[in-house]
Design a protein around this motif. Structure first.
Motif, PDB file in Angstrom:
ATOM      1  N   GLU A  36      27.082 -47.152  -8.706  1.00  0.00           N
ATOM      2  CA  GLU A  36      27.459 -47.558 -10.041  1.00  0.00           C
ATOM      3  C   GLU A  36      28.952 -47.326 -10.181  1.00  0.00           C
ATOM      4  OE1 GLU A  36      26.354 -46.276 -14.527  1.00  0.00           O
ATOM      5  OE2 GLU A  36      24.875 -45.875 -12.971  1.00  0.00           O
ATOM      6  N   GLU A  37      29.660 -48.364 -10.532  1.00  0.00           N
ATOM      7  CA  GLU A  37      31.098 -48.228 -10.649  1.00  0.00           C
ATOM      8  C   GLU A  37      31.621 -49.245 -11.639  1.00  0.00           C
ATOM      9  OE1 GLU A  37      34.519 -49.009  -7.578  1.00  0.00           O
ATOM     10  OE2 GLU A  37      33.266 -47.337  -6.923  1.00  0.00           O
ATOM     11  N   ASN A  38      32.680 -48.920 -12.326  1.00  0.00           N
ATOM     12  CA  ASN A  38      33.277 -49.841 -13.295  1.00  0.00           C
ATOM     13  C   ASN A  38      32.225 -50.446 -14.210  1.00  0.00           C
ATOM     14  OD1 ASN A  38      35.642 -49.454 -11.975  1.00  0.00           O
ATOM     15  ND2 ASN A  38      35.548 -51.385 -10.834  1.00  0.00           N
ATOM     16  N   ASP A  39      31.249 -49.645 -14.596  1.00  0.00           N
ATOM     17  CA  ASP A  39      30.202 -50.147 -15.465  1.00  0.00           C
ATOM     18  C   ASP A  39      29.313 -51.183 -14.794  1.00  0.00           C
ATOM     19  OD1 ASP A  39      30.018 -48.708 -17.662  1.00  0.00           O
ATOM     20  OD2 ASP A  39      30.629 -50.292 -19.057  1.00  0.00           O
ATOM     21  N   LEU A  40      29.393 -51.286 -13.512  1.00  0.00           N
ATOM     22  CA  LEU A  40      28.504 -52.200 -12.790  1.00  0.00           C
ATOM     23  C   LEU A  40      27.396 -51.368 -12.164  1.00  0.00           C
ATOM     24  CD1 LEU A  40      31.185 -54.332 -10.999  1.00  0.00           C
ATOM     25  CD2 LEU A  40      29.409 -55.270 -12.472  1.00  0.00           C
ATOM     26  N   VAL A  41      26.179 -51.850 -12.311  1.00  0.00           N
ATOM     27  CA  VAL A  41      25.050 -51.121 -11.746  1.00  0.00           C
ATOM     28  C   VAL A  41      24.476 -51.972 -10.621  1.00  0.00           C
ATOM     29  CG1 VAL A  41      22.792 -50.118 -12.230  1.00  0.00           C
ATOM     30  CG2 VAL A  41      24.584 -50.051 -13.982  1.00  0.00           C
ATOM     31  N   TYR A  42      24.534 -51.449  -9.438  1.00  0.00           N
ATOM     32  CA  TYR A  42      24.121 -52.222  -8.269  1.00  0.00           C
ATOM     33  C   TYR A  42      22.660 -52.018  -7.935  1.00  0.00           C
ATOM     34  CZ  TYR A  42      28.976 -53.202  -7.526  1.00  0.00           C
ATOM     35  OH  TYR A  42      30.239 -53.648  -7.697  1.00  0.00           O
ATOM     36  N   PRO A  43      21.982 -53.094  -7.567  1.00  0.00           N
ATOM     37  CA  PRO A  43      20.609 -52.919  -7.085  1.00  0.00           C
ATOM     38  C   PRO A  43      20.643 -52.199  -5.741  1.00  0.00           C
ATOM     39  CG  PRO A  43      21.320 -55.195  -6.770  1.00  0.00           C
ATOM     40  CD  PRO A  43      22.428 -54.497  -7.507  1.00  0.00           C
ATOM     41  N   LEU A 421       6.609 -48.601 -10.937  1.00  0.00           N
ATOM     42  CA  LEU A 421       7.558 -49.543 -11.542  1.00  0.00           C
ATOM     43  C   LEU A 421       8.639 -49.983 -10.561  1.00  0.00           C
ATOM     44  CD1 LEU A 421       8.195 -47.915 -15.052  1.00  0.00           C
ATOM     45  CD2 LEU A 421       6.913 -50.022 -14.565  1.00  0.00           C
ATOM     46  N   ARG A 422       8.941 -51.300 -10.576  1.00  0.00           N
ATOM     47  CA  ARG A 422      10.065 -51.759  -9.756  1.00  0.00           C
ATOM     48  C   ARG A 422      11.030 -52.699 -10.482  1.00  0.00           C
ATOM     49  NH1 ARG A 422      10.117 -56.132  -6.569  1.00  0.00           N
ATOM     50  NH2 ARG A 422       8.631 -57.731  -7.164  1.00  0.00           N
ATOM     51  N   VAL A 423      10.542 -53.356 -11.558  1.00  0.00           N
ATOM     52  CA  VAL A 423      11.437 -54.201 -12.357  1.00  0.00           C
ATOM     53  C   VAL A 423      11.151 -53.951 -13.832  1.00  0.00           C
ATOM     54  CG1 VAL A 423      12.129 -56.572 -12.940  1.00  0.00           C
ATOM     55  CG2 VAL A 423      11.477 -56.037 -10.589  1.00  0.00           C
ATOM     56  N   ALA A 435      20.849 -47.777 -24.907  1.00  0.00           N
ATOM     57  CA  ALA A 435      19.400 -47.945 -24.704  1.00  0.00           C
ATOM     58  C   ALA A 435      19.142 -48.484 -23.297  1.00  0.00           C
ATOM     59  CB  ALA A 435      18.819 -48.894 -25.750  1.00  0.00           C
ATOM     60  N   TRP A 436      20.011 -49.379 -22.859  1.00  0.00           N
ATOM     61  CA  TRP A 436      19.904 -49.932 -21.496  1.00  0.00           C
ATOM     62  C   TRP A 436      19.929 -48.799 -20.472  1.00  0.00           C
ATOM     63  CZ3 TRP A 436      21.721 -50.329 -16.620  1.00  0.00           C
ATOM     64  CH2 TRP A 436      21.458 -51.493 -15.882  1.00  0.00           C
ATOM     65  N   ARG A 437      20.903 -47.903 -20.658  1.00  0.00           N
ATOM     66  CA  ARG A 437      21.049 -46.805 -19.680  1.00  0.00           C
ATOM     67  C   ARG A 437      19.848 -45.865 -19.701  1.00  0.00           C
ATOM     68  NH1 ARG A 437      25.605 -46.767 -17.040  1.00  0.00           N
ATOM     69  NH2 ARG A 437      27.294 -48.032 -17.869  1.00  0.00           N
ATOM     70  N   TRP A 438      19.344 -45.610 -20.899  1.00  0.00           N
ATOM     71  CA  TRP A 438      18.174 -44.742 -20.982  1.00  0.00           C
ATOM     72  C   TRP A 438      16.974 -45.406 -20.291  1.00  0.00           C
ATOM     73  CZ3 TRP A 438      13.275 -45.057 -23.176  1.00  0.00           C
ATOM     74  CH2 TRP A 438      12.564 -43.834 -23.212  1.00  0.00           C
ATOM     75  N   PHE A 439      16.797 -46.685 -20.566  1.00  0.00           N
ATOM     76  CA  PHE A 439      15.711 -47.451 -19.952  1.00  0.00           C
ATOM     77  C   PHE A 439      15.857 -47.401 -18.418  1.00  0.00           C
ATOM     78  CE2 PHE A 439      13.516 -51.930 -20.298  1.00  0.00           C
ATOM     79  CZ  PHE A 439      12.272 -51.342 -20.223  1.00  0.00           C
ATOM     80  N   SER A 446      16.614 -44.979 -12.272  1.00  0.00           N
ATOM     81  CA  SER A 446      17.752 -45.641 -11.612  1.00  0.00           C
ATOM     82  C   SER A 446      17.339 -46.485 -10.407  1.00  0.00           C
ATOM     83  CB  SER A 446      18.799 -44.609 -11.166  1.00  0.00           C
ATOM     84  OG  SER A 446      19.068 -43.717 -12.203  1.00  0.00           O
ATOM     85  N   ARG A 447      16.052 -46.855 -10.389  1.00  0.00           N
ATOM     86  CA  ARG A 447      15.532 -47.565  -9.218  1.00  0.00           C
ATOM     87  C   ARG A 447      15.234 -49.033  -9.557  1.00  0.00           C
ATOM     88  NH1 ARG A 447      10.999 -44.702  -9.360  1.00  0.00           N
ATOM     89  NH2 ARG A 447       9.783 -46.310 -10.388  1.00  0.00           N
ATOM     90  N   CYS A 448      14.966 -49.295 -10.856  1.00  0.00           N
ATOM     91  CA  CYS A 448      14.474 -50.617 -11.239  1.00  0.00           C
ATOM     92  C   CYS A 448      15.551 -51.432 -11.950  1.00  0.00           C
ATOM     93  CB  CYS A 448      13.289 -50.482 -12.190  1.00  0.00           C
ATOM     94  SG  CYS A 448      12.064 -49.284 -11.648  1.00  0.00           S
TER      95      CYS A 448
END
Ligand code: 6R9
Length: 688
Positions: A36-43, A421-423, A435-439, A446-448
């Protein structure tokens, strides 16, 4: 399109080092990585490698073809469905420009198919007959059930035979006013099987709203249930239907048959009001019919359903969807946006009374042969217990539910495993980054990836959505358009604006599941959606596009506030407020302001147990100042124990605006609220 494509291509090739995103560069080269960098969350690499669309380059290649050669792209995909007869020479025809004549959209015209056949028979014939199609989980633990594809087909056929027997024919409207029992998707599919046009009315609407819809589409038959239990409450649906039928009969729309499903867990037959001849118990007749029923083959452009949705003015609009394009598009979007695989167990928390329940509880998943969990008002706290019980892999819900679960505290989540859960998915309103981050962090560990799907009743299916695994995500952004969708952002005058910008979100060109008209009122269709910005479909939403081409929905444009010439999205301010650790939920409306034109008035719900203090008020205002700017600082904070929401979870801003401007005599209809008493509480706290 040109610009859009160019923009995305430049993103893909990262020219002149303009974007300092090394990971993105790596992903384009096929090296997915989790970080996770620059507010980007990588799969994670693991996720991307198994995904249908594993890299940005693959998306770009498919997207490019979808807009450069829509006919070729969509006919290849449509060929994966069953057609009794292939569509004609022309895959699609369209005119979205009111200046050039009547607005007209057609896809796969001349193609003969049936969506119920594609959802059920095709899965049974391909050997999936014993796979569970629907799991059903009731109000209380212990009330559950399931139907395999074979069983579902048999039940659909019995009802279809009954409907035919009582005279329902191809093209006839059938109103369905059922709670989330399995009978609801069964009823929709039975109508589709015989070419009847279903119009599901959410079983939380009042008798008056139901009557209005019945008078508009004039069904011969209404399907309902005697009652439903929501928590401890029993709601007598049949009484509501009786009142609606009385009202509509007075206005010349009389219904011959009211087929009533006896919901034993809520109410007995004896205590149900009954009108002989018109009222028929479902269980008395339907099981007597044969469990096979020939399919009524229909044209791709024959109507599939009507779904009424409220406009900003006037009576509800009957959004009309047709068969072929809707089928191809909902099936395809479901597969890609949730990265669906045959082993998935999918749970969408929506009710079939809304478009999400049409496209992504019923049709989209069944077209893919998926196993779905259908909800029936389980308490929010039971969410993760149910996820563990059924080993749910894809969980699709609304931000409002995410926020309320977040408010309850992490321990309600972490006490369950959730490892299946995966997605995750989100729909209905912009999801604020906190809320996005909490979800993402708490629920999905941090997996889905989160598919924040932007779309509308009118669009039929996802329009702007992440493809999990393909792109790094930005919390709160719906990312990029789905294949074939060409979003444009226009200014007040309807000029397309390029690159990084904000404005009105429109769509250029049609897509297969676009609505074809408003039932009985094509003029209103053109006026509402195609006249505001000629040449485009106008979504009614505000949107910005950032430097990386990501789309950020900012809410309905009627919710935009203009403060001293600054255009401020209510969602933006709300998002800032909600990021405050003591704020659980916030709703922002504009109020008249002598100097600034409009002032910002906010309703704030605090985290359980936090007292409303002057200090907290200042700290909330400061949060907005520092996150957006001084110009966006709220003028008034109104403490709100709860917010007025519709039963589908949308905040009713109309009511908040009236409270904010103290027009308390003009609150209008509050009966469609999930909890009308919230309004009185808010009024009591107006000057605290
Ligand atoms: C599917 C559905 C449509 C309106 C739409 C927009 C809002 C829906 C959203 C979203 C931001 C998302 N909306 N999904 N806004 N991000 N992911 O909800 O249809 O009931 O017709 O509402 O909902 O404002 O215009 P519908």
């Amino acid at each position: 399109t040109e610009n859009h494509l160019r923009h995305m291509e430049s993103l893909a090739t990262l020219p002149s080092g303009a974007r300092k995103i090394p990971q993105l560069n790596a992903m384009i080269l096929g090296e997915a990585m989790a970080s996770e960098e620059n507010d980007l969350v990588y799969p994670s690499e693991e996720f991307s490698l198994q995904a249908h669309v594993p890299r940005p380059a693959k998306y770009l290649e498919m997207y490019k073809r979808s807009v450069e050669d829509p006919a070729g792209f969509w006919s290849d995909i449509a060929s994966e469905f069953y057609w009794e007869q292939k569509w004609g020479q022309q895959v699609y025809s369209e005119n979205l420009d009111v200046r050039k004549g009547t607005v007209n959209i057609e896809w796969f015209k001349g193609g003969i198919t049936n969506i119920c056949y594609n959802c059920l028979d095709r899965n049974v014939e391909s050997g999936n007959g014993d796979k569970v199609a629907l799991y059903w989980e009731g109000n209380d633990p212990g009330f559950d059930g399931s139907l395999t594809y074979k069983q579902l087909l048999a039940q659909v056929c019995q009802l279809a035979n009954y409907l035919k027997d009582v005279g329902v024919k191809k093209g006839d409207a059938v109103v369905i006013y059922l709670p989330m029992l399995m009978e609801l998707p069964i009823a929709m599919l039975a109508c589709a099987r015989i070419g009847a046009v279903h119009s599901v009315v959410f079983a939380g609407f009042s008798a008056e709203s139901l009557a209005q819809r019945i008078m508009d589409c004039k069904p011969k038959v209404v399907l309902t249930s005697n009652a439903v239990r929501r928590g401890a409450k029993v709601i007598g649906l049949k009484d509501i239907v009786d009142a609606a039928l009385l009202e509509s009969a007075k206005n010349g729309a009389s219904v011959d048959i009211c087929l009533t499903y006896e919901n034993k867990s809520a109410m007995t037959r004896e205590s149900t009001n009954w009108k002989e001849r018109r009222d028929i118990w479902w269980q008395d007749v339907v099981p007597k019919y044969p469990a096979t029923c020939d399919v009524e083959w229909v044209d791709a452009e024959d109507p599939l359903f009507l779904l009424y949705t409220s406009g900003s003015t006037g009576k509800p609009k009957g959004v009309l969807h047709t068969t072929g394009g809707y089928m191809v598009y909902t099936g395809t979007t479901f597969k890609y946006a949730f990265d669906y695989k045959p082993s998935d167990v999918y749970w969408c928390t929506a009710d079939c009374g809304w478009i999400t329940g049409h496209s992504y509880v019923t049709y989209g998943p069944l077209l893919n042969g998926a196993t779905c969990l259908a909800p029936t008002y389980p308490a929010a706290g039971r969410c993760w217990e149910i996820v563990d019980k059924y080993k749910v892999t894809i969980f699709y819900t609304a931000p409002t539910l995410v926020r309320s679960l977040m408010r309850a505290g992490d321990e309600y989540v972490t006490r369950y495993s959730r490892k299946s859960l995966r997605v995750l998915g989100s729909v209905g309103e912009p999801i604020n980054p906190s809320a996005w981050r909490w979800f993402f962090n708490v629920v999905g560990e941090s997996r889905c990836p989160i598919s924040d799907t932007w779309w509308q009743t009118e669009t039929g299916g996802f329009m702007i959505t992440p493809l999990p695994g393909a792109w790094p995500q930005k919390p709160g952004s719906a990312t990029y358009p789905f294949f074939g969708v060409q979003p444009v952002i226009v200014d007040e005058k309807g000029n397309e604006i390029e690159g990084e910008c904000s404005g009105y979100l429109c769509i250029k060109h049609s897509w297969p599941s676009a609505f074809r008209t408003l039932y009985g009122d094509h003029e209103r269709y053109e006026t509402t959606y195609f006249k505001p910005f000629p040449g485009y479909y106008f979504t009614g939403d505000g949107c910005s596009r950032d430097n990386d081409g990501y789309y950020w929905l900012t809410g309905r444009v009627d919710d935009v506030i203009n403060v001293s010439g600054h255009r401020i999205g209510t969602a933006e301010v709300e998002s800032a407020l909600v990021s405050h650790p003591q704020c659980a939920e916030a709703a922002v409306v504009g109020v008249e302001h002598e100097v600034k034109g409009q002032g910002i008035y906010v309703f704030v719900t605090l985290v359980e147990g936090v007292p409303c203090t002057e200090e907290l008020r200042k700290s909330l205002i400061q949060t907005v100042r520092s996150q957006i700017g001084a110009f966006a600082a709220p003028d008034k904070i109104h403490w709100a124990p709860g917010l007025p929401k519709t039963r589908s979870g949308k905040i009713m801003r109309r009511i908040l605006r009236k409270i904010a401007s103290r027009q308390l005599g003009e609150l209008g209809d509050t009966s469609t609220l999930a909890d009308p008493s919230v309004v009185d509480q808010l009024i009591a706290l107006a000057d605290v």
